[in-house]
Design an enzyme around this catalytic site. Structure first.
Site, short mmCIF file in Angstrom:
data_model
loop_
_atom_site.label_atom_id
_atom_site.label_comp_id
_atom_site.label_asym_id
_atom_site.label_seq_id
_atom_site.Cartn_x
_atom_site.Cartn_y
_atom_site.Cartn_z
N ASP A 104 58.54 44.57 57.13
CA ASP A 104 58.59 43.13 56.88
C ASP A 104 57.33 42.43 57.39
O ASP A 104 56.86 42.69 58.49
CB ASP A 104 59.79 42.51 57.58
CG ASP A 104 61.12 43.12 57.17
OD1 ASP A 104 61.18 44.34 56.98
OD2 ASP A 104 62.11 42.37 57.08
N HIS B 246 57.09 38.74 56.37
CA HIS B 246 57.73 37.43 56.52
C HIS B 246 56.74 36.28 56.71
O HIS B 246 56.87 35.48 57.65
CB HIS B 246 58.73 37.46 57.68
CG HIS B 246 60.09 37.96 57.27
ND1 HIS B 246 60.85 37.34 56.30
CD2 HIS B 246 60.81 39.02 57.71
CE1 HIS B 246 61.98 38.01 56.16
NE2 HIS B 246 61.98 39.03 56.98
N ASP C 154 60.37 41.97 51.96
CA ASP C 154 60.37 40.79 52.83
C ASP C 154 58.95 40.36 53.17
O ASP C 154 58.55 40.24 54.32
CB ASP C 154 61.18 41.03 54.11
CG ASP C 154 62.69 40.90 53.87
OD1 ASP C 154 63.10 40.86 52.69
OD2 ASP C 154 63.44 40.85 54.84
N ASP D 277 59.24 34.09 53.30
CA ASP D 277 60.29 33.41 54.07
C ASP D 277 60.01 33.51 55.58
O ASP D 277 59.31 34.39 56.05
CB ASP D 277 61.69 33.95 53.77
CG ASP D 277 62.28 33.39 52.49
OD1 ASP D 277 61.82 32.33 52.04
OD2 ASP D 277 63.22 34.01 51.95
N ARG D 278 60.63 32.57 56.30
CA ARG D 278 60.49 32.47 57.76
C ARG D 278 59.09 31.99 58.17
O ARG D 278 58.92 30.85 58.57
CB ARG D 278 60.80 33.80 58.44
CG ARG D 278 62.18 34.33 58.16
CD ARG D 278 63.23 33.54 58.90
NE ARG D 278 64.53 34.18 58.83
CZ ARG D 278 65.61 33.73 59.46
NH1 ARG D 278 65.53 32.63 60.19
NH2 ARG D 278 66.76 34.34 59.35
N ASN E 255 65.43 41.95 50.69
CA ASN E 255 66.50 40.99 50.44
C ASN E 255 65.99 39.56 50.40
O ASN E 255 66.65 38.67 49.84
CB ASN E 255 67.60 41.13 51.50
CG ASN E 255 67.12 40.85 52.91
OD1 ASN E 255 66.20 41.50 53.40
ND2 ASN E 255 67.72 39.89 53.58
N HIS E 256 64.80 39.31 50.95
CA HIS E 256 64.24 37.95 50.90
C HIS E 256 63.39 37.70 49.65
O HIS E 256 62.90 36.58 49.49
CB HIS E 256 63.43 37.65 52.16
CG HIS E 256 64.28 37.19 53.29
ND1 HIS E 256 64.51 35.85 53.55
CD2 HIS E 256 65.00 37.88 54.21
CE1 HIS E 256 65.32 35.75 54.59
NE2 HIS E 256 65.63 36.96 55.01
N HIS F 13 64.03 49.15 51.42
CA HIS F 13 63.99 48.05 52.38
C HIS F 13 65.17 48.07 53.34
O HIS F 13 65.00 47.99 54.56
CB HIS F 13 63.95 46.71 51.65
CG HIS F 13 63.95 45.55 52.61
ND1 HIS F 13 62.85 45.23 53.38
CD2 HIS F 13 64.93 44.67 52.98
CE1 HIS F 13 63.15 44.19 54.16
NE2 HIS F 13 64.40 43.84 53.93
N ARG G 213 75.88 41.95 58.93
CA ARG G 213 75.27 40.85 58.17
C ARG G 213 76.25 40.18 57.22
O ARG G 213 75.97 39.11 56.69
CB ARG G 213 74.08 41.38 57.36
CG ARG G 213 72.98 41.98 58.20
CD ARG G 213 71.89 42.55 57.30
NE ARG G 213 70.90 43.31 58.05
CZ ARG G 213 69.80 42.81 58.57
NH1 ARG G 213 69.54 41.53 58.44
NH2 ARG G 213 68.94 43.57 59.22
N HIS H 20 63.71 45.84 57.46
CA HIS H 20 64.88 44.96 57.44
C HIS H 20 65.38 44.51 58.80
O HIS H 20 66.14 43.56 58.89
CB HIS H 20 66.00 45.68 56.67
CG HIS H 20 67.16 44.86 56.24
ND1 HIS H 20 67.04 43.59 55.72
CD2 HIS H 20 68.50 45.14 56.24
CE1 HIS H 20 68.25 43.13 55.41
NE2 HIS H 20 69.14 44.04 55.71
#
Length: 499
Positions: free
Chosen positions: A241, A243, A270, A273-274, A302-303, A351, A399, A426
């Site tokens: 990730d 991010h 990923d 995001d964030r 997943n993002h 991922h 989750r 992840h």
């Protein structure tokens, strides 16, 4: 006399347990305040072993689970809290927080309303209720406006590159060519683009749109599961990730070299995001993918999905830096990202993780129709969302989506497919990576000091083709401009996650 002594002993024992639980709660509260979320969860869990009937402890643990993005576990703890004490407002509050962060605003709304009714003067609660009501209205409005599938016009068909004039006062990097003859992406342009991004400057929308549209075409041509051969004397790097942490991405390239035909990479989902430099990250990765299509590989996380991007900042960032149309173009492009890769017929890279049933074969994954938003069950969902667990078997995911899979599941998958190793991402790891399942499952996470508060290292893995033995490099976060993570996300979510 004997009965009285027995009752007195029982009462003393109960008091001792309550005192122990209170001490453990205070220790967990301290860990929470210091942002040691996993330590806080462990502390509240020990406290609950001493006092299993405490709604407060369940609500506190739910808050720590939310910080760790374990929304399924947080929802369970919030539910347990209100079962133990139906009048305990924070139980509803925590469950609502978790549902909202999980993208289930309609479920969060009922709990926020119940909590607000019981505590109408709480200003924080009123703000969260208002934010949730606004989100539910937006979702209903978006649903009402959605065109039938037969009438849907893809975003790329709505983009007219020829109409995007390069203004005379534009001083940023330009691709080779002209508006009349077309523009060509080069290494020189990419490096100039990176330097502009480093200075918090944008590239012209004409070039940004071209990069994303050409990336979409390139990704469409790929299978859902990509096989990557590696020569014996060659090396290959896998990153987890990112991010939106653009400056940490540049640090990876400074340590390990920029992508090239002789320095191939796989970024394992990923990307966005964030972090608040997600546009810079994804444009850089897409550009290198176009320049070196066989040496820069990208997997979906997943993002890379509509629901996550709406909540965690990427949509807002794209709109702030470019346009709504580019948001739609990214959504479509993300749907063409492959779900998994196999390196040298030996290492499976995905991922999230493995699957809810035994016997899944690589051929099953090749047949998955990936051009869609991720479903809430099935192979695609599990590939993006699952996590390993230490014990054999499977369990519900912390989750709230995907599955937790044990060492026996990993062994079965590797044996079924004649593979040696699973590499996934992840999850934040203190050292940037973790080796689980007796060495057969590796997690790699490449965003150090995740969201500027986790204190973790980042890591990447390097393989050589001859033996495919993983070699790890870890690193600390580097400075970035004073723009906080989640700057473009829903402000309610940022406050909830302690940012």
């Amino acid at each position: 006399m004997g009965a009285s002594t027995e009752n007195g002993g029982s009462s003393a024992s109960a008091n001792s347990k309550l005192a122990e639980a209170d001490q453990l709660k205070q220790e967990a509260n301290t860990a929470f305040k210091e942002k040691h979320w996993a330590k806080a969860v462990a502390g509240y869990t020990r406290a609950l072993e001493a006092n299993p009937d405490s709604a407060i402890l369940y609500a506190n643990r739910a808050a720590a689970h939310i910080r760790l993005e374990n929304f399924g576990s947080a929802i369970e703890d919030g539910t347990k809290a209100v079962e133990l004490d139906p009048n305990y407002i924070k139980g509803y509050f925590r469950r609502a927080d978790a549902n909202f962060a999980f993208g289930k605003a309609h479920l969060a709304l009922a709990d926020f309303r119940r909590a607000a009714k019981a505590s109408p003067r709480d200003p924080d609660l009123r703000k969260k209720l208002a934010a949730c009501e606004k989100e539910v209205k937006r979702l209903k409005f978006e649903e009402a406006l959605a065109a039938p599938e037969a009438e849907y016009v893809p975003a790329w068909q709505q983009v007219d590159l020829a109409s995007m004039t390069i203004e005379d006062n534009y001083k940023g990097p330009s691709m080779e060519g002209s508006a009349t003859d077309g523009y060509t992406l080069t290494l020189e342009f990419i490096m100039a683009m990176i330097e502009s991004f480093r200075k918090q400057q944008k590239i012209h929308r004409r070039f940004a749109f071209q990069i994303v549209m050409e990336a979409q075409s390139a990704l469409q041509a790929l299978p859902t599961l990509v096989d990557i051969p590696i020569e014996d004397d060659a090396h290959f790097t896998v990153c987890g990730d990112i991010h939106g942490q653009f400056y940490d991405l540049l640090n990876i390239f400074e340590m390990n070299g920029f992508p090239s035909e002789s320095n191939p990479y796989l970024f394992n989902g990923d990307f966005v995001d964030r972090g608040s430099f997600s546009v810079e990250v994804i444009l850089t990765l897409f550009a290198f993918k176009l320049l070196y299509p066989d040496s820069l590989h990208l997997a979906r996380g997943n993002h890379e999905s509509k629901s996550m991007n709406l909540i965690y900042g990427f949509d807002g960032e794209v709109k702030a830096k470019y346009t709504d149309t580019m948001v739609d173009l990214f959504r479509e492009t993300f749907c063409w990202l492959p779900l998994a890769h196999v390196l040298n017929k030996r290492v499976f890279v995905v991922h999230g993780g493995l699957f809810a049933r035994d016997g899944v074969k690589l051929e099953d994954l090749r047949k998955v129709d990936r051009f869609r938003e991720p479903p809430e069950e099935g192979l695609m969902c599990e590939a993006l969302w699952s996590d390993p667990q230490p014990s054999d078997g499977r369990a519900p995911s912390k989750r709230g989506i995907g599955v937790a899979f044990g060492p026996d599941v990993t062994r079965d998958f590797l044996t079924t497919n004649s593979l040696d190793l699973v590499v996934r991402s992840h999850e934040v790891k203190d050292e940037g990576y973790a080796i689980d399942h007796n060495g057969y499952c590796i997690t790699v996470f490449s965003a150090p000091n995740y969201v500027d508060q986790m204190g973790n290292k980042g890591a990447f893995i390097r393989f050589t083709g001859k033996d495919m033995t993983p070699q790890f490099t870890t690193y600390d976060a580097v400075p970035h401009p004073e723009i906080r993570p989640m700057a473009y996300a829903n402000p309610f979510l940022g406050s909830m996650l302690g940012m």
